[in-house]
Motif scaffolding. Structure first.
Motif, short mmCIF file in Angstrom:
data_model
loop_
_atom_site.label_atom_id
_atom_site.label_comp_id
_atom_site.label_asym_id
_atom_site.label_seq_id
_atom_site.Cartn_x
_atom_site.Cartn_y
_atom_site.Cartn_z
N GLU A 1 13.07 -2.42 -12.92
CA GLU A 1 14.54 -2.37 -12.91
C GLU A 1 15.05 -1.30 -11.95
OE1 GLU A 1 16.29 -1.98 -16.77
OE2 GLU A 1 15.13 -3.66 -17.58
N ASP A 2 14.38 -0.12 -11.97
CA ASP A 2 14.81 0.99 -11.11
C ASP A 2 14.52 0.71 -9.64
OD1 ASP A 2 15.56 2.29 -13.39
OD2 ASP A 2 13.79 3.60 -13.49
N HIS A 3 13.42 -0.03 -9.35
CA HIS A 3 13.02 -0.28 -7.96
C HIS A 3 12.69 -1.76 -7.76
CE1 HIS A 3 12.84 4.04 -7.19
NE2 HIS A 3 12.19 4.15 -8.34
N PRO A 4 13.71 -2.62 -7.78
CA PRO A 4 13.47 -4.07 -7.66
C PRO A 4 12.84 -4.45 -6.32
CG PRO A 4 15.82 -3.58 -7.54
CD PRO A 4 15.14 -2.33 -7.96
N GLU A 5 12.97 -3.56 -5.33
CA GLU A 5 12.41 -3.87 -4.01
C GLU A 5 10.89 -3.69 -3.96
OE1 GLU A 5 13.07 0.59 -3.92
OE2 GLU A 5 13.93 -1.17 -4.91
N MET A 6 10.32 -2.98 -4.96
CA MET A 6 8.87 -2.73 -4.97
C MET A 6 8.13 -3.93 -5.55
SD MET A 6 6.65 0.23 -6.89
CE MET A 6 7.28 1.62 -6.00
N GLU A 7 7.15 -4.44 -4.80
CA GLU A 7 6.36 -5.58 -5.28
C GLU A 7 5.05 -5.08 -5.85
OE1 GLU A 7 6.23 -9.33 -3.05
OE2 GLU A 7 7.48 -8.32 -1.55
N GLY B 1 0.79 -1.23 0.00
CA GLY B 1 0.00 0.00 0.00
C GLY B 1 0.82 1.28 0.00
N TRP B 2 0.23 2.34 0.55
CA TRP B 2 0.86 3.67 0.53
C TRP B 2 2.18 3.72 1.28
CZ3 TRP B 2 -0.84 6.74 -3.07
CH2 TRP B 2 -2.17 6.64 -3.50
N PRO B 3 2.33 3.03 2.43
CA PRO B 3 3.63 3.06 3.11
C PRO B 3 4.76 2.54 2.22
CG PRO B 3 1.95 2.20 4.59
CD PRO B 3 1.32 2.32 3.25
N ALA B 4 4.49 1.45 1.48
CA ALA B 4 5.51 0.88 0.59
C ALA B 4 5.86 1.86 -0.53
CB ALA B 4 5.01 -0.44 0.00
N LEU B 5 4.84 2.58 -1.02
CA LEU B 5 5.07 3.55 -2.10
C LEU B 5 5.86 4.75 -1.58
CD1 LEU B 5 4.32 3.83 -5.09
CD2 LEU B 5 2.28 5.08 -4.40
N ASP B 6 5.54 5.20 -0.37
CA ASP B 6 6.27 6.34 0.22
C ASP B 6 7.74 6.01 0.45
OD1 ASP B 6 3.94 7.80 0.23
OD2 ASP B 6 3.42 7.34 2.32
N GLU B 7 8.00 4.76 0.78
CA GLU B 7 9.38 4.32 1.05
C GLU B 7 10.25 4.45 -0.20
OE1 GLU B 7 10.72 0.32 2.77
OE2 GLU B 7 9.12 0.98 4.14
N VAL B 8 9.63 4.19 -1.37
CA VAL B 8 10.38 4.22 -2.63
C VAL B 8 10.70 5.65 -3.03
CG1 VAL B 8 10.17 3.73 -5.12
CG2 VAL B 8 9.44 2.03 -3.45
N GLY B 9 9.81 6.57 -2.67
CA GLY B 9 10.02 7.97 -3.06
C GLY B 9 9.43 8.28 -4.41
#
Length: 555
Positions: free
Chosen positions: A533-539, A495-503
């Motif tokens: 590729e830019d954010h491999p940590e984002m699922e 959700g939003w917390p995961a998106l905020d973490e990426v910036g």
């Protein structure tokens, strides 16, 4: 005085034991299936002919009704009648050979595949319909994967054998090689195109010959043993010889008929015929009753719920507004999963915790209605929906049950829906909310709260046209569509917390769904892969997470 065991024939009809026996008997009588196919394979026609043989209708309608011809029973929406296609799901129940069959009619048009996914969640069996000339087509493959995911038995009906088509052996080979599904031809065609004479039943060694029926009526059948001398006068020798030679090949090299493999979805029984001319419909229906599975256990968050569980339970798999234009009604379709449903019973609504009295249950047959007094696992009932039901909701009596929800699949077309007339906003809002509730289209919203116009998210363009058509005809609201130019949607895991973490992220638009979860829209797959590729940590998920116990926001 010594008591004697109670005679089963004199059981109290209200006793626990008698109720259990009655429930098991009713469950055993039920069969339930959905038809999956590519557009124009003849799904609506086959549906009509199954109803005809089941005695549910006296005369079948043509797909595109003209003049004095009857309208098809399963297509009720005005747009369907104009275009001669199925774009909604309906439920049709009929009795045949002491069985109660629930046919879950699904949209034939590929733009409405999500409605079909939801209907398959309520089905115990699937019938895969193929055009003999075209073989496997894209929409059929897509829906087959949903059936495989759910591991439900698949029965194949190869249609339009009275027209020029591929060789029957080639059609079987295509199913086996491309779907990885073993086949067993229950019957085998004698000739094809103009020379299609009937089928050979492999189990009984009988030849079933069909005589052309009067339009819309059942066709005549002649059954003869393969060695009956009378056959020579009825069928060209070379056609019969070719069919018998091909059956020999199948006997030597093909699979055996194994019901375990059928029920696990690994083997498909195959039937040949022509729905339009009624060839092969009755043999298919007879064999389907023998080989298909009855109502099965449904997965809940606390494990499987078996149909013979005494307490009632069911789930909402479809919502439909305005099926009857005169009454502007809203109907929730509920698949009964366990126990006996009775009119006027009070049930628990798992998501809200409220108690609801089900006072106006209906059996829906196209546009025809009948009040339901009782229903059993495998049956589908229609409930009046004053806005309290959502797709995936569980209703139950007794110990708490909540079935696993029905996922939303990734849309591919996105458009702003504009309301050019501010004075019609009340009707606009009502129409959008009700059409979202019933799953006609997915609704997304801009992150900016000041932008009130919803975003329609659909699998195909026709879905958007239907929404506009229904807003005008059912709610009196003219609207305008503005395409957004995106083709791919992904839900952010976490959700939003995961998106905020990426910036900050680029080359996509962030919107929110009806549960206020972040959804990323991409112009194409290339942009999506670039983000990965830019954010491999984002699922990211292509299927929306299933929601339980939370109400969606309204416009």
């Amino acid at each position: 005085m010594k008591s004697t065991p109670q005679d089963k024939t004199n059981l109290d009809p209200n006793s626990e034991e008698e109720l259990t026996i009655s429930l098991s008997k009713e469950v055993g009588k039920r069969r339930n299936f959905a038809i999956i196919s590519h557009p124009d394979a003849g799904k609506t026609t086959l549906t009509e002919k199954l109803l005809l043989y089941g005695g549910a209708i006296q005369q079948a309608g043509a797909v595109k009704a003209r003049g004095e011809q009857r309208k098809v029973t399963s297509d009720w929406m005005e747009l369907e009648k104009q275009r001669g296609i199925s774009i909604t799901s309906t439920v049709l129940q009929f009795a045949y050979k002491e069985k109660t069959i629930n046919l879950l009619d699904t949209p034939g048009h590929q733009d409405f595949s999500e409605d079909t996914y939801r209907t398959l969640a309520a089905a115990d069996n699937a019938v895969m319909l193929e055009d003999a000339a075209k073989g496997l087509e894209p929409q059929t493959r897509k829906l087959f994967e949903v059936c495989r995911m759910r591991q439900i038995p698949i029965f194949t009906f190869i249609n339009k054998m009275d027209r020029p088509g591929q060789e029957p052996l080639e059609l079987l080979d295509e199913i086996e090689s491309e779907l990885g599904l073993s086949t067993f031809a229950v019957n085998w065609p004698i000739g094809s195109g103009e020379l299609f004479r009937g089928v050979v039943e492999r189990a009984t060694k009988e030849v079933v010959l069909f005589s052309r029926a009067e339009r819309g009526k059942q066709s005549g059948e002649i059954r003869l043993k393969i060695n009956d001398p009378e056959l020579k006068n009825l069928v060209e020798e070379e056609l019969l010889t070719k069919a018998l030679e091909e059956i020999e090949i199948l006997d030597e090299a093909g699979c055996d008929l194994n019901q375990e493999l059928i029920l696990s979805g690994e083997l498909t029984p195959v039937f040949f015929g022509s729905a339009m001319t009624n060839f092969g419909v009755r043999p298919f229906l007879d064999n389907f009753l023998e080989l298909s599975q009855g109502p099965v256990a449904r997965n809940s968050f606390d494990g499987p719920i078996v149909p013979t569980r005494e307490s009632f339970s069911g789930f909402v798999f479809k919502l439909q507004a305005n099926m009857d234009p005169k009454h502007r009604d809203r109907v929730a379709f509920v698949r009964v999963c366990s126990g006996r449903f009775k009119k006027d019973m009070t049930v628990q609504h798992a998501r809200t915790g409220k108690q609801i009295r089900l006072s106006r249950p209906q059996k829906i047959f196209g546009q025809d209605r009948a009040v339901v007094d009782d229903a059993y696992p495998g049956d589908v009932i229609g409930l009046n929906n004053p806005g309290m039901f959502s797709i995936g909701d569980t209703l139950f009596i007794g110990p708490r049950v909540e079935f696993e929800g029905i996922p939303c699949f990734s849309p591919e077309i996105f458009s702003w829906l504009r309301n050019p007339n501010p004075s019609a906003f009340k009707n606009f809002r009502k129409g959008v909310n009700e059409l979202r509730e019933e799953g006609a289209v997915q609704i997304l919203y801009d992150k900016d709260q000041s932008k009130r116009d919803p975003i329609l998210a659909a699998v195909g363009q026709l879905q958007l046209e239907v929404v506009q058509h229904r807003l005008v005809s059912e709610y009196g609201v003219e609207t305008r569509l503005e395409p957004m130019g995106y083709q791919v949607a992904r839900w952010v895991k976490g959700g939003w917390p995961a998106l905020d973490e990426v910036g900050r992220i680029f080359n996509c638009k962030t919107v929110q769904d009806a549960w206020l979860r972040p959804v990323l829209l991409f112009k194409n797959e290339w942009n999506l892969n670039q983000l990965k590729e830019d954010h491999p940590e984002m699922e990211l998920n292509s299927v929306a997470p299933v929601v339980s116990g939370v109400d969606p926001v309204s416009l």
